[in-house]
Design an enzyme around this catalytic site. Sequence first.
Site, PDB file in Angstrom:
ATOM      1  N   ARG A   1     -16.899  -3.667  49.157  1.00  0.00           N
ATOM      2  CA  ARG A   1     -17.520  -3.329  47.873  1.00  0.00           C
ATOM      3  C   ARG A   1     -18.988  -2.918  47.999  1.00  0.00           C
ATOM      4  O   ARG A   1     -19.454  -2.050  47.263  1.00  0.00           O
ATOM      5  CB  ARG A   1     -17.360  -4.478  46.861  1.00  0.00           C
ATOM      6  CG  ARG A   1     -15.896  -4.650  46.432  1.00  0.00           C
ATOM      7  CD  ARG A   1     -15.730  -5.627  45.288  1.00  0.00           C
ATOM      8  NE  ARG A   1     -16.308  -5.136  44.054  1.00  0.00           N
ATOM      9  CZ  ARG A   1     -17.415  -5.587  43.488  1.00  0.00           C
ATOM     10  NH1 ARG A   1     -18.079  -6.594  44.031  1.00  0.00           N
ATOM     11  NH2 ARG A   1     -17.869  -5.060  42.388  1.00  0.00           N
TER      12      ARG A   1
ATOM     13  N   CYS B   1     -18.424  -1.392  64.003  1.00  0.00           N
ATOM     14  CA  CYS B   1     -19.225  -0.345  64.625  1.00  0.00           C
ATOM     15  C   CYS B   1     -19.419   0.764  63.609  1.00  0.00           C
ATOM     16  O   CYS B   1     -18.710   1.779  63.624  1.00  0.00           O
ATOM     17  CB  CYS B   1     -18.538   0.160  65.879  1.00  0.00           C
ATOM     18  SG  CYS B   1     -18.621  -1.058  67.176  1.00  0.00           S
ATOM     19  N   GLU B   2     -20.349   0.531  62.696  1.00  0.00           N
ATOM     20  CA  GLU B   2     -20.514   1.386  61.522  1.00  0.00           C
ATOM     21  C   GLU B   2     -21.803   0.933  60.840  1.00  0.00           C
ATOM     22  O   GLU B   2     -21.889  -0.203  60.396  1.00  0.00           O
ATOM     23  CB  GLU B   2     -19.294   1.120  60.616  1.00  0.00           C
ATOM     24  CG  GLU B   2     -19.220   1.911  59.359  1.00  0.00           C
ATOM     25  CD  GLU B   2     -18.531   3.242  59.565  1.00  0.00           C
ATOM     26  OE1 GLU B   2     -17.620   3.340  60.399  1.00  0.00           O
ATOM     27  OE2 GLU B   2     -18.948   4.185  58.896  1.00  0.00           O
TER      28      GLU B   2
ATOM     29  N   TYR C   1     -11.288  -7.859  43.732  1.00  0.00           N
ATOM     30  CA  TYR C   1     -11.491  -6.634  44.515  1.00  0.00           C
ATOM     31  C   TYR C   1     -12.053  -6.911  45.902  1.00  0.00           C
ATOM     32  O   TYR C   1     -12.854  -6.152  46.422  1.00  0.00           O
ATOM     33  CB  TYR C   1     -12.394  -5.649  43.745  1.00  0.00           C
ATOM     34  CG  TYR C   1     -11.845  -5.311  42.383  1.00  0.00           C
ATOM     35  CD1 TYR C   1     -10.709  -4.530  42.260  1.00  0.00           C
ATOM     36  CD2 TYR C   1     -12.432  -5.805  41.223  1.00  0.00           C
ATOM     37  CE1 TYR C   1     -10.171  -4.238  41.017  1.00  0.00           C
ATOM     38  CE2 TYR C   1     -11.898  -5.511  39.977  1.00  0.00           C
ATOM     39  CZ  TYR C   1     -10.776  -4.730  39.881  1.00  0.00           C
ATOM     40  OH  TYR C   1     -10.244  -4.452  38.657  1.00  0.00           O
TER      41      TYR C   1
ATOM     42  N   TYR D   1     -19.769   0.734  46.739  1.00  0.00           N
ATOM     43  CA  TYR D   1     -20.470   0.862  45.456  1.00  0.00           C
ATOM     44  C   TYR D   1     -21.871   0.273  45.444  1.00  0.00           C
ATOM     45  O   TYR D   1     -22.520   0.279  44.405  1.00  0.00           O
ATOM     46  CB  TYR D   1     -19.720   0.143  44.323  1.00  0.00           C
ATOM     47  CG  TYR D   1     -18.220   0.219  44.293  1.00  0.00           C
ATOM     48  CD1 TYR D   1     -17.575   1.423  44.013  1.00  0.00           C
ATOM     49  CD2 TYR D   1     -17.445  -0.921  44.484  1.00  0.00           C
ATOM     50  CE1 TYR D   1     -16.195   1.478  43.940  1.00  0.00           C
ATOM     51  CE2 TYR D   1     -16.062  -0.865  44.412  1.00  0.00           C
ATOM     52  CZ  TYR D   1     -15.438   0.336  44.139  1.00  0.00           C
ATOM     53  OH  TYR D   1     -14.080   0.386  44.058  1.00  0.00           O
TER      54      TYR D   1
ATOM     55  N   ARG E   1     -11.088  -8.398  36.854  1.00  0.00           N
ATOM     56  CA  ARG E   1     -12.287  -9.002  37.437  1.00  0.00           C
ATOM     57  C   ARG E   1     -12.672 -10.309  36.750  1.00  0.00           C
ATOM     58  O   ARG E   1     -12.961 -11.304  37.411  1.00  0.00           O
ATOM     59  CB  ARG E   1     -13.440  -8.005  37.297  1.00  0.00           C
ATOM     60  CG  ARG E   1     -14.721  -8.390  38.011  1.00  0.00           C
ATOM     61  CD  ARG E   1     -15.871  -7.476  37.570  1.00  0.00           C
ATOM     62  NE  ARG E   1     -15.538  -6.075  37.728  1.00  0.00           N
ATOM     63  CZ  ARG E   1     -15.675  -5.385  38.850  1.00  0.00           C
ATOM     64  NH1 ARG E   1     -16.164  -5.959  39.923  1.00  0.00           N
ATOM     65  NH2 ARG E   1     -15.348  -4.107  38.904  1.00  0.00           N
TER      66      ARG E   1
HETATM   67  C1  LIG Z   1      -8.964  -1.680  36.895  1.00  0.00           C
HETATM   68  C2  LIG Z   1      -8.206  -1.706  35.633  1.00  0.00           C
HETATM   69  C3  LIG Z   1      -8.213  -2.852  34.833  1.00  0.00           C
HETATM   70  C4  LIG Z   1      -9.034  -4.081  35.159  1.00  0.00           C
HETATM   71  O1  LIG Z   1     -10.397  -3.838  35.116  1.00  0.00           O
HETATM   72  P1  LIG Z   1     -11.420  -5.071  35.327  1.00  0.00           P
HETATM   73  O2  LIG Z   1     -12.751  -4.430  35.343  1.00  0.00           O
HETATM   74  O3  LIG Z   1     -11.067  -5.698  36.615  1.00  0.00           O
HETATM   75  O4  LIG Z   1     -11.226  -5.992  34.169  1.00  0.00           O
HETATM   76  C5  LIG Z   1      -7.436  -2.849  33.706  1.00  0.00           C
HETATM   77  N1  LIG Z   1      -6.685  -1.775  33.361  1.00  0.00           N
HETATM   78  C6  LIG Z   1      -6.654  -0.657  34.104  1.00  0.00           C
HETATM   79  C7  LIG Z   1      -5.809   0.471  33.690  1.00  0.00           C
HETATM   80  C8  LIG Z   1      -7.424  -0.571  35.257  1.00  0.00           C
HETATM   81  O5  LIG Z   1      -7.404   0.544  35.984  1.00  0.00           O
END
Ligand SMILES: *Cc1c(COP(=O)(O)O)cnc(C)c1O
Length: 439
Positions: free
Chosen positions: A331, A362-363, A391, A335, A294
């Site tokens: 997302r 349609c949701e 994401y 979440y 991220r």
């Molecule tokens: C999702 C994930 C990441 C990355 O997480 P971020 O929050 O995007 O930095 C790194 N390692 C593993 C094993 C993950 O599942």
Amino acid sequence: MLLYPHFDINDQGHLTVGGLDTVALAKEYGTPVNLLDENVVRAQMRLYLRCAKQYFGESALPLFASKALCCAEIYRIAAEEGMGIDCVSPGELYIADRVGFPASRIYFHGNNKTDADLAQALDMGVGTFVVDNVEELDSLHAQALSRGTRARILLRITPGIDPHTHKAISTGGVDSKFGSPIMTGQAEAIVLHALACEGIDLQGFHCHIGSQIFDAEPFIEAAQIMVAFMADMTHKHGVRLHELNLGGGLGVRYTEKQPTLDVEGTIRTIAESVKALCAQNGIAMPRVILEPGRSIVAAAGATLYTVGSVKRIPGFKNYVSVDGGMPDNPRYALYGSPYTALIANKADRCADLCATIAGRCCESGDLLGENMMLQTPARGDILAMLVTGAYQHSMASNYNKIPRPPLVMIKDGVSRVVVRRETYEDLLSYDVTDPVFTR
Ligand SMILES: *Cc1c(COP(=O)(O)O)cnc(C)c1O
């Protein structure tokens, strides 16, 4: 500037991304469209590379967590910058292989790798397997032996950090679906199992405690448990361990209310702790791996939509409907993730309308945000959602048979398509029924 320096407003009152007018970009590429500022992505990769090596030592390596954004171009950029990558599926591995990503810098994750996945990874020379469970270990061992090689592995360990202490953390608890917990003795058991396999080269351990973490404390807590476990295994069983992978999860600012994470300060603090912990526990400093996803790509992204309607339900709420929604960004539906949105062609006006941003599916749950303050829009206006680089493209679907938007990179004032928009023909391309059967 809006949240980040690469989001700004020009003299016409239009939102700009990486210096380019988003109203012009919407016209050129159509909507919805995902934009990504390449300079921002590269700057984040360089920041992680520099800080990892400066504070943990030259052997340290940051991996880009592919699941945040997977496409050929991002792998090309990561390879060029010297990053490693973590892949979580055979599809991600396939793309990395096809674009020639250096296999030695690939870590293969996942809690349910099939025999075929493991074979594919061995055949392409994947550098490190992050082994989740005993069944996977046995399959990998057998397949490595039959190929006359040894598989370099880390074992995924669940440090057992209480997710209620840090609510952002949801993958490092004892009851997680990932890895082997220390608390129950299963982590030690899988270590012994791995040591008994001649086709397995156990290099160390991995943990990933969660996402959207804004301070060093949870990582230090995890490191304390992991370093103590490494020392315990070394002293009890004479295992030589060289590597500690602390996962990803560093937080990203999506709204004005959220803090800005100091990546350098956080890495420095974690590194100081790891060094001190190793000294206290009487083990050598391991090679440290980080897995940011991220925080590499999120802020670089923005998504543009076209407004279709503004519906006011007196005494209740206002809806602004756009030409995308949960298929291109699930997302909020999944979440309730907070975002910053604005009307790109009225960006200099006052945000005077409180609205729910609705997608076109349609949701009822197909929303992109609620209680969002927007410049009052009209049909045809461009709505921009900021910080959509992670994401989003990677989580998109074809729900309601809506073609997925393109990914447009922006670099030094020039834009280019790196993933094209899906066509209606693409939507039919997996069907084997003759499409003219009723004619
Ligand atoms: C999702 C994930 C990441 C990355 O997480 P971020 O929050 O995007 O930095 C790194 N390692 C593993 C094993 C993950 O599942």
